[in-house]
Design an enzyme around this catalytic site. Sequence first.
Site, PDB file in Angstrom:
ATOM      1  N   LEU A 283       0.821  -1.215   0.000  1.00 31.43           N
ATOM      2  CA  LEU A 283       0.000   0.000   0.000  1.00 31.43           C
ATOM      3  C   LEU A 283       0.853   1.262   0.000  1.00 31.43           C
ATOM      4  O   LEU A 283       0.497   2.259  -0.621  1.00 31.43           O
ATOM      5  CB  LEU A 283      -0.934  -0.005   1.211  1.00 31.43           C
ATOM      6  CG  LEU A 283      -1.886  -1.211   1.319  1.00 31.43           C
ATOM      7  CD1 LEU A 283      -2.719  -1.113   2.591  1.00 31.43           C
ATOM      8  CD2 LEU A 283      -2.779  -1.295   0.097  1.00 31.43           C
ATOM      9  N   GLU A 285       5.252   2.587   0.367  1.00 29.43           N
ATOM     10  CA  GLU A 285       6.635   2.125   0.396  1.00 29.43           C
ATOM     11  C   GLU A 285       7.568   3.316   0.517  1.00 29.43           C
ATOM     12  O   GLU A 285       7.377   4.341  -0.138  1.00 29.43           O
ATOM     13  CB  GLU A 285       6.954   1.321  -0.859  1.00 29.43           C
ATOM     14  CG  GLU A 285       8.319   0.674  -0.841  1.00 29.43           C
ATOM     15  CD  GLU A 285       8.503  -0.319  -1.988  1.00 29.43           C
ATOM     16  OE1 GLU A 285       9.525  -1.019  -1.996  1.00 29.43           O
ATOM     17  OE2 GLU A 285       7.609  -0.385  -2.859  1.00 29.43           O
ATOM     18  N   GLY A 286       8.564   3.179   1.380  1.00 32.03           N
ATOM     19  CA  GLY A 286       9.569   4.215   1.555  1.00 32.03           C
ATOM     20  C   GLY A 286      10.953   3.662   1.272  1.00 32.03           C
ATOM     21  O   GLY A 286      11.114   2.628   0.622  1.00 32.03           O
ATOM     22  N   THR A 287      11.961   4.354   1.797  1.00 34.24           N
ATOM     23  CA  THR A 287      13.339   3.925   1.574  1.00 34.24           C
ATOM     24  C   THR A 287      13.627   2.613   2.270  1.00 34.24           C
ATOM     25  O   THR A 287      14.265   1.719   1.705  1.00 34.24           O
ATOM     26  CB  THR A 287      14.313   5.008   2.071  1.00 34.24           C
ATOM     27  OG1 THR A 287      14.019   6.239   1.408  1.00 34.24           O
ATOM     28  CG2 THR A 287      15.747   4.607   1.798  1.00 34.24           C
ATOM     29  N   ILE A 291       4.250  -0.786   3.929  1.00 33.04           N
ATOM     30  CA  ILE A 291       2.965  -1.125   4.536  1.00 33.04           C
ATOM     31  C   ILE A 291       2.209  -2.008   3.555  1.00 33.04           C
ATOM     32  O   ILE A 291       1.999  -1.620   2.403  1.00 33.04           O
ATOM     33  CB  ILE A 291       2.149   0.131   4.883  1.00 33.04           C
ATOM     34  CG1 ILE A 291       2.883   0.991   5.920  1.00 33.04           C
ATOM     35  CG2 ILE A 291       0.768  -0.265   5.424  1.00 33.04           C
ATOM     36  CD1 ILE A 291       2.126   2.222   6.351  1.00 33.04           C
ATOM     37  N   LYS A 311       2.890  -3.298   8.931  1.00 33.60           N
ATOM     38  CA  LYS A 311       4.041  -2.411   8.805  1.00 33.60           C
ATOM     39  C   LYS A 311       5.309  -3.241   9.005  1.00 33.60           C
ATOM     40  O   LYS A 311       5.429  -3.979   9.980  1.00 33.60           O
ATOM     41  CB  LYS A 311       3.995  -1.302   9.860  1.00 33.60           C
ATOM     42  CG  LYS A 311       2.888  -0.286   9.661  1.00 33.60           C
ATOM     43  CD  LYS A 311       2.988   0.833  10.701  1.00 33.60           C
ATOM     44  CE  LYS A 311       1.898   1.874  10.497  1.00 33.60           C
ATOM     45  NZ  LYS A 311       2.000   2.993  11.467  1.00 33.60           N
ATOM     46  N   ASP A 412       2.901  13.923  17.127  1.00 34.19           N
ATOM     47  CA  ASP A 412       3.033  13.927  15.675  1.00 34.19           C
ATOM     48  C   ASP A 412       1.664  13.795  15.016  1.00 34.19           C
ATOM     49  O   ASP A 412       1.481  13.004  14.085  1.00 34.19           O
ATOM     50  CB  ASP A 412       3.957  12.795  15.220  1.00 34.19           C
ATOM     51  CG  ASP A 412       4.440  12.967  13.777  1.00 34.19           C
ATOM     52  OD1 ASP A 412       4.108  14.006  13.171  1.00 34.19           O
ATOM     53  OD2 ASP A 412       5.134  12.073  13.270  1.00 34.19           O
TER      54      ASP A 412
END
Length: 554
Positions: A283, A285-287, A291, A311, A412
Amino acid sequence: PSYLPDNNSGPSVNIYMSLEEVKKLLGLDAELYYVRNNIVNHQALSFPLPVPSETNSLHFTWHSRTKVDYRLGFHTENPEAMSQPRSNISAHGELPQSPSVFRVDLVCSGKVDEEAVLTVQLNLTTPTSNYMVLNFKRSKMCYKMVNVIWCAVLLTSALFALVDGAMAPTTSTQVFYISVSVCCIVIFLVAIFLAIMHLHSMKRVEVEESVSDSGSSQGLSQPSTHTTQYLRADTPNNAAPVTNPPSLRIEKNDLRSVTLLEAKARVKDLSVSRDRVTLGDVLQEGTFGQIFHGVLLDEKDPSKEKQVFVKTVKDHASEVQVTMMLTESLKLRGLHHRNLLPISHVCTEDGEKPMVLLPFVAWGNLKLFLRQCKLAEANNPQSVSQQDLVSMAIQIACGMSYLSRREVIHKDLAARNCVIDDSMQVKISDNALARDLFPMDYHCLGDNENRPVRWMALESLLHNDFSSLSDVWAFGVTLWELMTLGQTPYVDIDPFEMSAYLKDGYRIAQPINCPDELFAVMACCWALDPEERPKFQQLVQCLTEFHSALGAYV
Protein backbone atom coordinates in the site's frame (compact mmCIF):
# COMPACT_ATOMS: atom_id res chain seq x y z
CA PRO A 1 -37.63 35.68 5.71
CA SER A 2 -35.06 37.30 3.48
CA TYR A 3 -34.48 40.96 2.82
CA LEU A 4 -34.92 42.45 -0.64
CA PRO A 5 -33.76 46.04 -1.28
CA ASP A 6 -35.82 48.57 -3.19
CA ASN A 7 -35.32 48.11 -6.91
CA ASN A 8 -34.06 51.64 -7.42
CA SER A 9 -31.99 51.97 -4.28
CA GLY A 10 -28.93 49.87 -5.13
CA PRO A 11 -26.71 48.26 -2.51
CA SER A 12 -27.30 49.75 0.91
CA VAL A 13 -27.24 47.73 4.16
CA ASN A 14 -23.89 46.79 5.75
CA ILE A 15 -23.50 45.27 9.21
CA TYR A 16 -20.16 43.97 10.37
CA MET A 17 -17.63 43.65 13.18
CA SER A 18 -14.71 46.03 12.81
CA LEU A 19 -11.09 44.97 12.64
CA GLU A 20 -10.56 45.98 16.28
CA GLU A 21 -13.58 43.97 17.46
CA VAL A 22 -12.54 40.86 15.50
CA LYS A 23 -9.03 41.22 16.87
CA LYS A 24 -10.44 41.38 20.41
CA LEU A 25 -12.67 38.32 20.05
CA LEU A 26 -10.80 36.11 17.58
CA GLY A 27 -7.31 37.57 17.30
CA LEU A 28 -7.64 38.04 13.53
CA ASP A 29 -6.72 41.12 11.51
CA ALA A 30 -9.90 41.21 9.47
CA GLU A 31 -13.44 42.53 9.36
CA LEU A 32 -16.30 40.06 9.72
CA TYR A 33 -19.34 40.99 7.62
CA TYR A 34 -22.80 39.74 8.55
CA VAL A 35 -24.48 41.76 5.80
CA ARG A 36 -22.50 43.21 2.92
CA ASN A 37 -24.48 45.24 0.36
CA ASN A 38 -27.69 43.43 1.33
CA ILE A 39 -26.10 39.96 1.00
CA VAL A 40 -26.45 37.99 4.25
CA ASN A 41 -23.60 35.79 5.48
CA HIS A 42 -25.71 32.96 6.92
CA GLN A 43 -22.71 30.94 8.12
CA ALA A 44 -21.42 33.84 10.19
CA LEU A 45 -24.87 34.41 11.68
CA SER A 46 -25.41 30.76 12.59
CA PHE A 47 -22.08 30.36 14.38
CA PRO A 48 -22.26 31.06 18.16
CA LEU A 49 -19.14 33.18 18.45
CA PRO A 50 -17.37 32.60 21.81
CA VAL A 51 -16.85 35.70 23.94
CA PRO A 52 -14.00 35.76 26.48
CA SER A 53 -15.28 35.74 30.06
CA GLU A 54 -13.55 39.07 30.76
CA THR A 55 -15.26 40.80 27.81
CA ASN A 56 -18.46 42.60 28.83
CA SER A 57 -19.46 44.42 25.64
CA LEU A 58 -19.82 43.78 21.92
CA HIS A 59 -19.56 46.39 19.19
CA PHE A 60 -21.23 46.26 15.77
CA THR A 61 -20.69 48.68 12.89
CA TRP A 62 -23.66 49.39 10.61
CA HIS A 63 -24.98 51.81 8.03
CA SER A 64 -27.40 52.07 5.12
CA ARG A 65 -27.49 54.39 2.12
CA THR A 66 -31.29 54.30 2.10
CA LYS A 67 -33.94 54.58 4.78
CA VAL A 68 -34.14 51.32 6.77
CA ASP A 69 -35.97 50.92 10.08
CA TYR A 70 -34.74 48.53 12.75
CA ARG A 71 -35.99 46.81 15.88
CA LEU A 72 -33.50 45.42 18.38
CA GLY A 73 -34.17 42.62 20.86
CA PHE A 74 -32.29 40.10 23.00
CA HIS A 75 -32.85 36.52 24.03
CA THR A 76 -30.76 34.70 26.66
CA GLU A 77 -31.17 30.93 26.87
CA ASN A 78 -30.11 30.78 30.53
CA PRO A 79 -30.98 34.10 32.20
CA GLU A 80 -29.65 32.86 35.54
CA ALA A 81 -26.12 33.03 34.16
CA MET A 82 -26.37 36.39 32.36
CA SER A 83 -28.24 39.55 33.22
CA GLN A 84 -30.57 41.02 30.60
CA PRO A 85 -28.32 42.54 27.91
CA ARG A 86 -28.50 46.28 27.26
CA SER A 87 -27.56 48.48 24.35
CA ASN A 88 -26.52 52.11 23.95
CA ILE A 89 -29.13 52.56 21.21
CA SER A 90 -32.91 52.54 21.44
CA ALA A 91 -34.96 49.42 20.84
CA HIS A 92 -36.17 50.79 17.48
CA GLY A 93 -35.21 53.51 15.04
CA GLU A 94 -33.42 54.03 11.72
CA LEU A 95 -30.07 52.74 10.54
CA PRO A 96 -27.51 55.54 10.28
CA GLN A 97 -26.47 56.58 6.77
CA SER A 98 -22.80 56.75 7.67
CA PRO A 99 -20.80 54.00 9.44
CA SER A 100 -21.64 54.06 13.16
CA VAL A 101 -21.01 51.71 16.07
CA PHE A 102 -23.59 50.44 18.52
CA ARG A 103 -22.74 48.55 21.68
CA VAL A 104 -24.35 45.58 23.40
CA ASP A 105 -23.46 45.00 27.05
CA LEU A 106 -23.51 41.43 28.32
CA VAL A 107 -22.65 41.04 31.98
CA CYS A 108 -22.71 37.77 33.89
CA SER A 109 -25.03 37.62 36.88
CA GLY A 110 -22.46 35.85 39.05
CA LYS A 111 -25.12 33.46 40.36
CA VAL A 112 -24.12 30.24 38.60
CA ASP A 113 -21.26 28.59 36.72
CA GLU A 114 -22.76 28.15 33.25
CA GLU A 115 -22.29 29.01 29.62
CA ALA A 116 -24.67 31.79 28.62
CA VAL A 117 -25.90 31.75 25.04
CA LEU A 118 -27.17 35.11 23.82
CA THR A 119 -29.05 35.94 20.62
CA VAL A 120 -29.11 39.55 19.45
CA GLN A 121 -32.10 39.87 17.13
CA LEU A 122 -32.18 42.70 14.63
CA ASN A 123 -35.23 43.19 12.38
CA LEU A 124 -34.76 45.49 9.38
CA THR A 125 -37.61 46.96 7.31
CA THR A 126 -37.65 49.24 4.26
CA PRO A 127 -40.46 51.71 3.39
CA THR A 128 -41.73 49.17 0.84
CA SER A 129 -42.12 46.56 3.61
CA ASN A 130 -39.19 44.43 2.49
CA TYR A 131 -37.49 43.06 5.58
CA MET A 132 -35.01 40.61 7.03
CA VAL A 133 -34.39 39.10 10.47
CA LEU A 134 -30.80 38.81 11.69
CA ASN A 135 -29.84 36.71 14.72
CA PHE A 136 -26.32 37.26 16.07
CA LYS A 137 -25.37 34.39 18.40
CA ARG A 138 -22.80 34.70 21.15
CA SER A 139 -21.70 32.33 23.93
CA LYS A 140 -19.91 33.33 27.09
CA MET A 141 -18.78 31.35 30.13
CA CYS A 142 -20.10 32.91 33.33
CA TYR A 143 -18.84 32.01 36.77
CA LYS A 144 -20.38 32.11 40.20
CA MET A 145 -18.82 34.85 42.28
CA VAL A 146 -17.95 34.10 45.87
CA ASN A 147 -19.15 36.87 48.19
CA VAL A 148 -15.72 38.43 48.19
CA ILE A 149 -17.03 41.96 48.24
CA TRP A 150 -18.82 41.40 51.54
CA CYS A 151 -15.75 39.74 53.03
CA ALA A 152 -13.59 42.57 51.78
CA VAL A 153 -15.95 45.14 53.32
CA LEU A 154 -15.82 43.42 56.70
CA LEU A 155 -12.08 43.01 56.59
CA THR A 156 -11.56 46.57 55.40
CA SER A 157 -13.74 47.82 58.26
CA ALA A 158 -11.63 45.83 60.67
CA LEU A 159 -8.51 47.24 59.07
CA PHE A 160 -9.76 50.82 59.47
CA ALA A 161 -10.68 50.10 63.06
CA LEU A 162 -7.18 48.91 63.72
CA VAL A 163 -5.71 51.93 61.97
CA ASP A 164 -7.97 54.26 63.98
CA GLY A 165 -6.78 52.56 67.09
CA ALA A 166 -3.25 53.03 65.95
CA MET A 167 -3.80 56.76 65.76
CA ALA A 168 -4.17 56.84 69.52
CA PRO A 169 -1.10 56.68 71.74
CA THR A 170 0.24 53.16 71.50
CA THR A 171 2.99 51.08 72.94
CA SER A 172 5.49 49.15 70.90
CA THR A 173 3.54 45.96 71.69
CA GLN A 174 0.34 47.46 70.32
CA VAL A 175 2.13 48.56 67.17
CA PHE A 176 3.44 45.02 66.71
CA TYR A 177 -0.01 43.45 67.05
CA ILE A 178 -1.55 46.00 64.68
CA SER A 179 1.13 45.29 62.05
CA VAL A 180 0.61 41.55 62.34
CA SER A 181 -3.17 41.96 62.02
CA VAL A 182 -2.85 44.10 58.91
CA CYS A 183 -0.50 41.54 57.30
CA CYS A 184 -2.91 38.70 58.11
CA ILE A 185 -5.80 40.58 56.53
CA VAL A 186 -3.80 41.26 53.37
CA ILE A 187 -2.70 37.63 53.14
CA PHE A 188 -6.28 36.46 53.64
CA LEU A 189 -7.57 38.70 50.85
CA VAL A 190 -4.83 37.50 48.51
CA ALA A 191 -5.65 33.88 49.37
CA ILE A 192 -9.33 34.41 48.56
CA PHE A 193 -8.43 36.02 45.26
CA LEU A 194 -6.07 33.18 44.30
CA ALA A 195 -8.67 30.59 45.28
CA ILE A 196 -11.25 32.23 43.01
CA MET A 197 -8.78 32.37 40.14
CA HIS A 198 -7.95 28.70 40.66
CA LEU A 199 -11.61 27.71 40.63
CA HIS A 200 -12.16 29.67 37.44
CA SER A 201 -9.15 28.12 35.74
CA MET A 202 -10.31 24.63 36.70
CA LYS A 203 -13.80 25.22 35.34
CA ARG A 204 -14.19 23.81 31.86
CA VAL A 205 -16.93 22.93 29.47
CA GLU A 206 -17.80 19.23 29.73
CA VAL A 207 -18.47 17.70 26.36
CA GLU A 208 -20.03 14.31 25.91
CA GLU A 209 -17.19 12.04 24.81
CA SER A 210 -19.32 10.05 22.44
CA VAL A 211 -20.28 12.42 19.66
CA SER A 212 -22.57 10.70 17.18
CA ASP A 213 -20.98 9.99 13.83
CA SER A 214 -21.90 12.57 11.25
CA GLY A 215 -23.58 11.20 8.14
CA SER A 216 -21.80 11.67 4.86
CA SER A 217 -23.43 14.37 2.80
CA GLN A 218 -22.12 15.08 -0.65
CA GLY A 219 -21.44 18.58 -1.94
CA LEU A 220 -18.98 20.71 -3.82
CA SER A 221 -15.71 21.39 -1.98
CA GLN A 222 -13.01 23.65 -3.38
CA PRO A 223 -10.27 24.22 -0.82
CA SER A 224 -7.13 25.64 -2.40
CA THR A 225 -3.97 27.61 -1.74
CA HIS A 226 -2.72 30.55 0.33
CA THR A 227 -4.28 34.01 0.33
CA THR A 228 -3.02 36.32 3.09
CA GLN A 229 -1.08 36.07 6.32
CA TYR A 230 -2.36 36.97 9.77
CA LEU A 231 -1.20 37.40 13.31
CA ARG A 232 -1.80 35.07 16.23
CA ALA A 233 -5.22 34.55 17.79
CA ASP A 234 -6.04 34.41 21.49
CA THR A 235 -8.67 32.28 23.18
CA PRO A 236 -9.86 31.96 26.78
CA ASN A 237 -7.94 29.55 28.95
CA ASN A 238 -9.57 26.53 30.52
CA ALA A 239 -7.88 23.79 32.46
CA ALA A 240 -7.17 20.42 30.89
CA PRO A 241 -8.70 17.29 32.35
CA VAL A 242 -6.42 14.86 34.15
CA THR A 243 -6.94 11.14 34.46
CA ASN A 244 -4.76 8.09 34.93
CA PRO A 245 -2.15 7.41 32.24
CA PRO A 246 -2.03 4.09 30.44
CA SER A 247 0.07 1.32 31.89
CA LEU A 248 2.75 1.58 29.21
CA ARG A 249 4.14 4.88 27.99
CA ILE A 250 7.01 5.22 25.52
CA GLU A 251 8.06 8.77 24.84
CA LYS A 252 9.87 9.92 21.75
CA ASN A 253 12.89 10.99 23.77
CA ASP A 254 13.35 7.41 25.00
CA LEU A 255 13.64 5.87 21.54
CA ARG A 256 17.35 6.44 21.02
CA SER A 257 18.23 4.66 24.29
CA VAL A 258 16.04 1.59 23.66
CA THR A 259 17.79 -1.46 22.22
CA LEU A 260 16.20 -3.87 19.77
CA LEU A 261 16.08 -6.60 22.42
CA GLU A 262 14.29 -4.24 24.82
CA ALA A 263 11.84 -3.23 22.09
CA LYS A 264 11.04 -6.87 21.34
CA ALA A 265 10.58 -7.55 25.04
CA ARG A 266 8.04 -4.73 25.28
CA VAL A 267 5.88 -6.24 22.54
CA LYS A 268 6.35 -9.88 23.49
CA ASP A 269 2.79 -10.25 24.83
CA LEU A 270 1.43 -9.14 21.43
CA SER A 271 3.45 -11.62 19.41
CA VAL A 272 1.85 -13.99 16.91
CA SER A 273 3.41 -16.62 14.71
CA ARG A 274 4.68 -15.49 11.32
CA ASP A 275 2.86 -18.45 9.76
CA ARG A 276 -0.49 -16.84 10.60
CA VAL A 277 0.24 -13.73 8.51
CA THR A 278 -0.17 -13.55 4.74
CA LEU A 279 1.07 -10.44 2.93
CA GLY A 280 -0.93 -8.96 0.05
CA ASP A 281 -0.48 -5.77 -1.96
CA VAL A 282 2.02 -3.08 -1.01
CA LEU A 283 0.00 0.00 0.00
CA GLN A 284 2.89 2.36 0.78
CA GLU A 285 6.63 2.13 0.40
CA GLY A 286 9.57 4.21 1.55
CA THR A 287 13.34 3.92 1.57
CA PHE A 288 13.43 1.23 4.24
CA GLY A 289 9.76 0.74 5.27
CA GLN A 290 6.66 -0.82 3.72
CA ILE A 291 2.96 -1.12 4.54
CA PHE A 292 1.10 -4.16 3.21
CA HIS A 293 -2.52 -5.19 3.06
CA GLY A 294 -2.39 -8.49 4.90
CA VAL A 295 -4.48 -11.30 6.37
CA LEU A 296 -4.20 -12.70 9.90
CA LEU A 297 -5.50 -16.24 10.48
CA ASP A 298 -7.38 -17.00 13.67
CA GLU A 299 -5.25 -19.04 16.07
CA LYS A 300 -8.03 -21.47 17.03
CA ASP A 301 -9.86 -21.62 13.71
CA PRO A 302 -7.60 -21.14 10.65
CA SER A 303 -10.68 -20.88 8.43
CA LYS A 304 -11.38 -17.51 9.99
CA GLU A 305 -9.25 -14.60 8.85
CA LYS A 306 -8.93 -10.93 9.64
CA GLN A 307 -7.73 -8.16 7.34
CA VAL A 308 -4.86 -6.09 8.73
CA PHE A 309 -2.32 -3.43 7.89
CA VAL A 310 1.20 -4.84 8.12
CA LYS A 311 4.04 -2.41 8.81
CA THR A 312 7.49 -3.87 8.19
CA VAL A 313 10.99 -2.95 7.05
CA LYS A 314 13.16 -3.88 4.10
CA ASP A 315 16.23 -6.08 4.38
CA HIS A 316 18.67 -3.16 4.42
CA ALA A 317 16.95 -1.35 7.34
CA SER A 318 19.24 -0.66 10.27
CA GLU A 319 18.69 -1.92 13.80
CA VAL A 320 17.87 1.62 14.94
CA GLN A 321 15.14 1.92 12.30
CA VAL A 322 13.65 -1.44 13.29
CA THR A 323 13.72 -0.46 16.97
CA MET A 324 12.00 2.87 16.31
CA MET A 325 9.30 1.16 14.25
CA LEU A 326 8.51 -1.20 17.16
CA THR A 327 8.64 1.40 19.93
CA GLU A 328 6.71 4.10 18.07
CA SER A 329 4.02 1.53 17.28
CA LEU A 330 3.32 1.23 21.01
CA LYS A 331 2.25 4.86 21.40
CA LEU A 332 -1.47 4.00 21.42
CA ARG A 333 -1.20 0.53 22.91
CA GLY A 334 -3.90 -0.36 25.43
CA LEU A 335 -6.14 2.56 24.44
CA HIS A 336 -9.67 1.91 23.24
CA HIS A 337 -11.61 4.55 21.34
CA ARG A 338 -13.50 4.45 18.06
CA ASN A 339 -11.24 7.20 16.65
CA LEU A 340 -7.95 5.51 17.54
CA LEU A 341 -6.10 2.74 15.69
CA PRO A 342 -3.73 1.05 18.17
CA ILE A 343 -1.39 -1.83 17.41
CA SER A 344 -3.01 -5.30 17.58
CA HIS A 345 -0.18 -7.81 17.05
CA VAL A 346 3.50 -8.09 16.17
CA CYS A 347 5.76 -10.71 14.62
CA THR A 348 9.27 -10.64 16.06
CA GLU A 349 10.56 -14.15 15.39
CA ASP A 350 14.33 -14.56 15.07
CA GLY A 351 15.57 -14.56 11.51
CA GLU A 352 12.47 -12.80 10.22
CA LYS A 353 11.81 -9.12 9.56
CA PRO A 354 9.71 -7.70 12.44
CA MET A 355 6.14 -6.85 11.47
CA VAL A 356 3.56 -4.66 13.20
CA LEU A 357 -0.12 -5.46 12.63
CA LEU A 358 -3.01 -2.99 12.89
CA PRO A 359 -6.73 -3.40 12.06
CA PHE A 360 -7.38 -2.79 8.36
CA VAL A 361 -9.23 0.37 7.33
CA ALA A 362 -10.63 0.41 3.80
CA TRP A 363 -9.50 3.76 2.37
CA GLY A 364 -6.20 3.83 4.21
CA ASN A 365 -4.02 6.84 4.89
CA LEU A 366 -5.97 10.08 5.32
CA LYS A 367 -3.40 12.34 3.65
CA LEU A 368 -3.28 10.16 0.55
CA PHE A 369 -7.08 9.99 0.53
CA LEU A 370 -7.39 13.79 0.65
CA ARG A 371 -4.94 14.19 -2.21
CA GLN A 372 -6.85 11.64 -4.27
CA CYS A 373 -10.02 13.66 -3.63
CA LYS A 374 -8.28 16.79 -4.87
CA LEU A 375 -7.09 15.04 -8.01
CA ALA A 376 -10.60 13.70 -8.60
CA GLU A 377 -12.30 17.08 -8.21
CA ALA A 378 -12.24 17.88 -11.92
CA ASN A 379 -13.98 14.62 -12.82
CA ASN A 380 -15.99 14.08 -9.64
CA PRO A 381 -16.79 17.30 -7.79
CA GLN A 382 -19.05 15.38 -5.40
CA SER A 383 -16.18 13.29 -4.00
CA VAL A 384 -16.01 15.00 -0.61
CA SER A 385 -18.04 17.84 0.86
CA GLN A 386 -17.20 20.53 3.37
CA GLN A 387 -19.51 18.79 5.83
CA ASP A 388 -17.52 15.59 5.37
CA LEU A 389 -14.27 17.42 6.10
CA VAL A 390 -15.67 19.03 9.26
CA SER A 391 -16.96 15.61 10.35
CA MET A 392 -13.43 14.22 9.94
CA ALA A 393 -12.07 17.08 12.06
CA ILE A 394 -14.62 16.33 14.80
CA GLN A 395 -13.58 12.69 14.89
CA ILE A 396 -9.89 13.56 15.14
CA ALA A 397 -10.68 16.02 17.95
CA CYS A 398 -12.67 13.31 19.76
CA GLY A 399 -9.76 10.90 19.58
CA MET A 400 -7.32 13.55 20.78
CA SER A 401 -9.68 14.54 23.59
CA TYR A 402 -9.57 10.93 24.77
CA LEU A 403 -5.76 10.93 24.61
CA SER A 404 -5.53 14.17 26.57
CA ARG A 405 -7.73 12.73 29.33
CA ARG A 406 -5.42 9.73 29.49
CA GLU A 407 -2.43 12.11 29.60
CA VAL A 408 -1.03 10.67 26.37
CA ILE A 409 0.85 13.14 24.16
CA HIS A 410 0.86 12.18 20.48
CA LYS A 411 3.63 14.59 19.38
CA ASP A 412 3.03 13.93 15.67
CA LEU A 413 -0.63 14.53 14.90
CA ALA A 414 -1.14 15.07 11.17
CA ALA A 415 -3.26 13.77 8.32
CA ARG A 416 -0.46 11.34 7.40
CA ASN A 417 -0.89 9.67 10.80
CA CYS A 418 -4.63 9.11 10.44
CA VAL A 419 -6.61 6.57 8.42
CA ILE A 420 -10.14 6.62 7.02
CA ASP A 421 -12.61 3.90 6.10
CA ASP A 422 -15.31 3.74 3.43
CA SER A 423 -17.92 5.14 5.83
CA MET A 424 -15.83 8.30 6.43
CA GLN A 425 -14.79 7.19 9.93
CA VAL A 426 -11.37 8.56 10.84
CA LYS A 427 -8.91 6.93 13.25
CA ILE A 428 -5.69 8.37 14.65
CA SER A 429 -2.68 6.10 14.29
CA ASP A 430 0.89 6.12 15.58
CA ASN A 431 3.75 7.66 13.61
CA ALA A 432 5.75 4.47 13.03
CA LEU A 433 7.47 4.65 9.59
CA ALA A 434 5.94 8.10 8.93
CA ARG A 435 9.38 9.69 8.57
CA ASP A 436 10.24 7.19 5.86
CA LEU A 437 6.88 7.14 4.06
CA PHE A 438 6.45 10.95 4.09
CA PRO A 439 10.05 12.26 4.06
CA MET A 440 9.04 15.72 2.81
CA ASP A 441 7.08 16.31 6.02
CA TYR A 442 10.11 15.86 8.29
CA HIS A 443 13.26 17.92 8.60
CA CYS A 444 16.48 17.75 10.57
CA LEU A 445 17.45 21.06 12.18
CA GLY A 446 21.03 20.07 12.90
CA ASP A 447 20.31 17.78 15.86
CA ASN A 448 20.36 14.51 13.90
CA GLU A 449 16.62 13.99 14.42
CA ASN A 450 13.92 14.29 11.78
CA ARG A 451 10.96 16.20 13.16
CA PRO A 452 7.59 17.36 11.73
CA VAL A 453 8.70 21.00 11.88
CA ARG A 454 5.71 22.45 10.01
CA TRP A 455 3.26 20.85 12.45
CA MET A 456 5.10 21.73 15.67
CA ALA A 457 4.23 24.43 18.18
CA LEU A 458 6.79 27.11 18.91
CA GLU A 459 7.62 25.76 22.38
CA SER A 460 8.26 22.33 20.83
CA LEU A 461 10.59 23.79 18.22
CA LEU A 462 12.52 25.95 20.67
CA HIS A 463 12.57 23.87 23.86
CA ASN A 464 11.46 20.37 22.81
CA ASP A 465 8.48 20.96 25.10
CA PHE A 466 5.49 18.74 24.22
CA SER A 467 2.05 18.63 25.85
CA SER A 468 -1.61 18.19 24.97
CA LEU A 469 -1.56 21.90 24.09
CA SER A 470 1.21 21.38 21.54
CA ASP A 471 -1.01 18.60 20.14
CA VAL A 472 -3.76 21.25 19.86
CA TRP A 473 -1.40 23.32 17.67
CA ALA A 474 -0.81 20.27 15.45
CA PHE A 475 -4.57 19.71 15.29
CA GLY A 476 -5.00 23.23 13.88
CA VAL A 477 -2.51 22.39 11.13
CA THR A 478 -4.30 19.07 10.52
CA LEU A 479 -7.59 20.95 10.18
CA TRP A 480 -5.87 23.17 7.61
CA GLU A 481 -4.75 20.02 5.77
CA LEU A 482 -8.36 18.83 5.66
CA MET A 483 -9.65 22.11 4.24
CA THR A 484 -6.92 22.18 1.56
CA LEU A 485 -7.31 18.48 0.69
CA GLY A 486 -3.83 17.49 1.75
CA GLN A 487 -1.66 20.46 0.87
CA THR A 488 1.65 20.95 2.68
CA PRO A 489 1.58 23.78 5.26
CA TYR A 490 4.23 26.53 5.23
CA VAL A 491 5.51 25.13 1.96
CA ASP A 492 7.42 28.34 1.13
CA ILE A 493 9.10 28.70 4.53
CA ASP A 494 12.58 27.33 5.18
CA PRO A 495 12.37 24.81 8.06
CA PHE A 496 15.28 26.56 9.77
CA GLU A 497 13.27 29.80 9.73
CA MET A 498 10.04 28.30 11.11
CA SER A 499 10.61 29.25 14.75
CA ALA A 500 11.41 32.89 13.88
CA TYR A 501 8.45 33.00 11.49
CA LEU A 502 6.06 31.75 14.16
CA LYS A 503 7.57 33.93 16.87
CA ASP A 504 6.93 37.01 14.72
CA GLY A 505 3.25 36.06 14.67
CA TYR A 506 2.89 34.72 11.14
CA ARG A 507 0.79 31.65 10.32
CA ILE A 508 -0.46 29.75 7.29
CA ALA A 509 -3.18 31.62 5.46
CA GLN A 510 -6.90 30.96 5.30
CA PRO A 511 -7.66 28.43 2.56
CA ILE A 512 -9.90 29.54 -0.27
CA ASN A 513 -13.56 28.69 0.43
CA CYS A 514 -12.77 27.96 4.08
CA PRO A 515 -15.46 29.69 6.20
CA ASP A 516 -14.25 32.44 8.51
CA GLU A 517 -15.63 30.58 11.53
CA LEU A 518 -13.63 27.45 10.71
CA PHE A 519 -10.46 29.43 10.10
CA ALA A 520 -10.99 31.13 13.46
CA VAL A 521 -10.86 27.68 15.06
CA MET A 522 -7.50 27.02 13.39
CA ALA A 523 -6.19 30.42 14.47
CA CYS A 524 -7.11 29.75 18.10
CA CYS A 525 -5.02 26.57 18.01
CA TRP A 526 -1.94 28.58 17.00
CA ALA A 527 -1.73 30.99 19.93
CA LEU A 528 1.89 31.48 21.01
CA ASP A 529 1.01 31.02 24.68
CA PRO A 530 -0.02 27.36 25.13
CA GLU A 531 -2.47 28.28 27.88
CA GLU A 532 -4.38 30.51 25.46
CA ARG A 533 -5.15 27.61 23.12
CA PRO A 534 -8.49 25.80 23.40
CA LYS A 535 -8.72 22.31 24.86
CA PHE A 536 -9.78 19.40 22.69
CA GLN A 537 -13.14 19.20 24.49
CA GLN A 538 -13.84 22.78 23.46
CA LEU A 539 -12.79 22.04 19.89
CA VAL A 540 -15.17 19.07 19.72
CA GLN A 541 -18.06 21.22 20.91
CA CYS A 542 -17.25 24.14 18.61
CA LEU A 543 -16.79 21.99 15.51
CA THR A 544 -19.93 19.97 16.26
CA GLU A 545 -22.00 23.16 16.45
CA PHE A 546 -20.44 24.41 13.22
CA HIS A 547 -21.17 21.08 11.53
CA SER A 548 -24.81 21.33 12.59
CA ALA A 549 -24.99 24.86 11.23
CA LEU A 550 -23.56 23.67 7.91
CA GLY A 551 -26.22 20.97 7.75
CA ALA A 552 -28.93 23.58 8.07
CA TYR A 553 -27.83 25.33 4.88
CA VAL A 554 -26.51 22.47 2.74
